[in-house]
Design a protein around this motif. Structure first.
Motif, short mmCIF file in Angstrom:
data_model
loop_
_atom_site.label_atom_id
_atom_site.label_comp_id
_atom_site.label_asym_id
_atom_site.label_seq_id
_atom_site.Cartn_x
_atom_site.Cartn_y
_atom_site.Cartn_z
N PRO A 1 0.82 -1.22 0.00
CA PRO A 1 0.00 0.00 0.00
C PRO A 1 0.85 1.27 0.00
N TYR A 2 0.28 2.35 -0.50
CA TYR A 2 1.02 3.61 -0.50
C TYR A 2 0.07 4.79 -0.34
N LEU A 3 0.67 5.89 0.10
CA LEU A 3 -0.06 7.14 0.29
C LEU A 3 0.33 8.09 -0.84
N ALA A 4 -0.66 8.80 -1.37
CA ALA A 4 -0.37 9.82 -2.38
C ALA A 4 -0.06 11.12 -1.64
N SER A 5 1.08 11.71 -1.96
CA SER A 5 1.49 12.89 -1.22
C SER A 5 1.98 13.99 -2.16
N GLY A 6 1.62 15.23 -1.84
CA GLY A 6 2.08 16.35 -2.67
C GLY A 6 0.93 16.96 -3.45
N GLY A 7 0.56 18.18 -3.10
CA GLY A 7 -0.44 18.90 -3.88
C GLY A 7 -1.88 18.62 -3.50
N ILE A 8 -2.11 17.81 -2.46
CA ILE A 8 -3.50 17.46 -2.14
C ILE A 8 -4.01 18.34 -0.99
N ALA A 9 -4.99 19.18 -1.31
CA ALA A 9 -5.55 20.07 -0.28
C ALA A 9 -7.06 20.16 -0.40
N ASP A 10 -7.63 19.52 -1.42
CA ASP A 10 -9.09 19.59 -1.56
C ASP A 10 -9.62 18.24 -2.06
N ALA A 11 -10.96 18.17 -2.18
CA ALA A 11 -11.59 16.90 -2.53
C ALA A 11 -11.21 16.44 -3.94
N ARG A 12 -10.98 17.40 -4.83
CA ARG A 12 -10.59 17.01 -6.20
C ARG A 12 -9.27 16.25 -6.20
N GLY A 13 -8.30 16.79 -5.46
CA GLY A 13 -6.99 16.12 -5.38
C GLY A 13 -7.12 14.76 -4.69
N PHE A 14 -7.94 14.72 -3.65
CA PHE A 14 -8.16 13.48 -2.89
C PHE A 14 -8.77 12.43 -3.82
N ALA A 15 -9.82 12.81 -4.55
CA ALA A 15 -10.48 11.86 -5.45
C ALA A 15 -9.53 11.43 -6.57
N ALA A 16 -8.73 12.37 -7.06
CA ALA A 16 -7.78 12.03 -8.13
C ALA A 16 -6.77 11.00 -7.62
N ALA A 17 -6.33 11.17 -6.39
CA ALA A 17 -5.37 10.21 -5.82
C ALA A 17 -6.00 8.83 -5.72
N LEU A 18 -7.26 8.78 -5.31
CA LEU A 18 -7.95 7.48 -5.23
C LEU A 18 -8.06 6.86 -6.63
#
Ligand code: NAD
Length: 331
Positions: A173-190
């Motif tokens: 498993p891994y965490l997406a890190s860098g540039g995520i501050a809103d729901a759009r970035g969160f959903a994009a990472a998922l």
């Protein structure tokens, strides 16, 4: 509705959201607030002056929350090399079970944590480093894109490509890190990592009610755009993304002098003790302070609970909108 993934199960958290270790920021009140809100708060070990102070910070956090939290230990060049082993021992003896390591040569620390039955999250900025860390036995990788605050490595690979490669090639498993501050970035990472991922959020948590930094710095973040960060230490092979201010621009101009710069040329300007005063006194121009490009997405100063709830709700809405688009496209 909570999204359950291998990470939420492994870390025993409700929302797949970690607060990244942040020097001078990862203090008990913020850590407890993030964990209480359903994510994973992370105490920054080196913010404490010595291992005994870290013990007290762990006790203080535990008095504020019954939820899981972790401890970050970052191994980077330092003006006064910290007692990494002492901090690690103090945290393990205090019963901490989740560690975030970052920086160079963490092998010995990782071995120590694993021998003591702990979960290790390790930060990487390339897939090559991620695979090597996996071989060292880390449980979770934090994949840091070029956008991130602090130390993004030297290879400048943006999160979009890095995370897509992670999805294809990493087996843990891994965490997406860098540039995520809103729901759009969160959903994009998922979307980039499906069930393996979770997100790692730093700068956004600096700008919350429970964050220990001065109100004027929070307001400065709100007023800033994505163009207000800069890389320093590029020429010293220790690149760091920091807020663009008088001090960081002076460091950059010293580095650009013909013949380059030695660390001694910038030491007084960049000292962490000076950066700490920025957060204490609220003068954004006093020293160096870390900030990610996502400051351009931060427009408010919510509580951690409100922030986490709004991110969760926003992600659900985006996923639902995407489903609607797919259904309409099929009609
Ligand atoms: P510090 O005052 O020792 O150094 C200030 C900055 O200069 C840091 O970015 C450091 O990496 C860099 N530096 C120091 N010596 C250097 C050298 N010889 N060559 C190139 N760069 C050099 O650091 P600090 O701000 O007081 O932080 C203390 C410790 O915490 C350091 O080891 C630092 O790397 C680490 N840290 C942790 C986090 C985190 O999020 N956990 C963030 C930043 C720094």
């Amino acid at each position: 509705m909570p999204i359950v993934t291998s990470i939420t199960k492994l870390l025993n958290i409700r929302v797949q959201l970690n607060e990244g270790g942040m020097q001078w920021v990862g203090l008990p009140r913020l850590v407890a607030a993030v964990s209480d809100a359903g994510g994973l708060g992370i105490l920054t070990a080196l913010t404490q002056p010595n291992p005994d102070a870290l013990r007290n910070a762990i006790k203080e956090t535990r008095a504020l929350t019954s939820k899981p939290f972790g401890v970050n230990i970052t191994l980077l060049p330092s003006i006064n090399p910290p007692d990494y082993a002492g901090y690690a021992r103090a945290a393990v003896e205090e019963g901490v079970k989740i560690f975030e390591t970052a920086g160079h040569s963490p092998g010995e620390l990782i071995k120590y944590f694993k021998t003591n039955g702990c979960i290790v999250i390790h930060k990487c900025t390339t897939i090559r480093h991620a695979k090597s860390a996996a071989k060292h036995g880390v449980d979770v990788l934090s994949i840091d894109g070029f956008e991130c605050a602090g130390h993004p490595g030297e290879e400048d690979i943006g999160g979009l490509v890095l995370l897509a490669r992670a999805a294809k090639e990493l087996k843990i498993p891994y965490l997406a890190s860098g540039g995520i501050a809103d729901a759009r970035g969160f959903a994009a990472a998922l979307a980039l990592g499906a069930s393996l991922t979770s997100v790692h959020v730093g700068t956004r948590f600096m700008c919350t009610v429970e964050s220990p930094i001065h109100q004027k710095i929070k307001e400065k973040i709100v007023a800033s755009t994505e163009q207000d960060t800069v890389h320093i230490f590029r020429t010293l092979n220790n690149t760091a993304r920091v807020f663009k201010n008088k001090v960081s621009m002076e460091v950059v101009s010293i580095e650009r002098r013909p013949g380059g710069a030695k660390f001694e040329d910038v030491r007084e300007l960049v000292s962490g003790q000076r950066g700490r005063v920025v957060y204490e006194k609220g003068d954004p121009d006093y020293g160096i302070w870390s900030a990610g490009i996502c400051i351009g997405l931060i427009n408010d100063i919510p509580t951690c609970e409100d922030l986490v709830l709004s991110l969760e709700k926003g992600v659900e809405e985006i996923i639902s909108d995407m489903n609607t688009i797919v259904v309409k496209a099929k009609l």
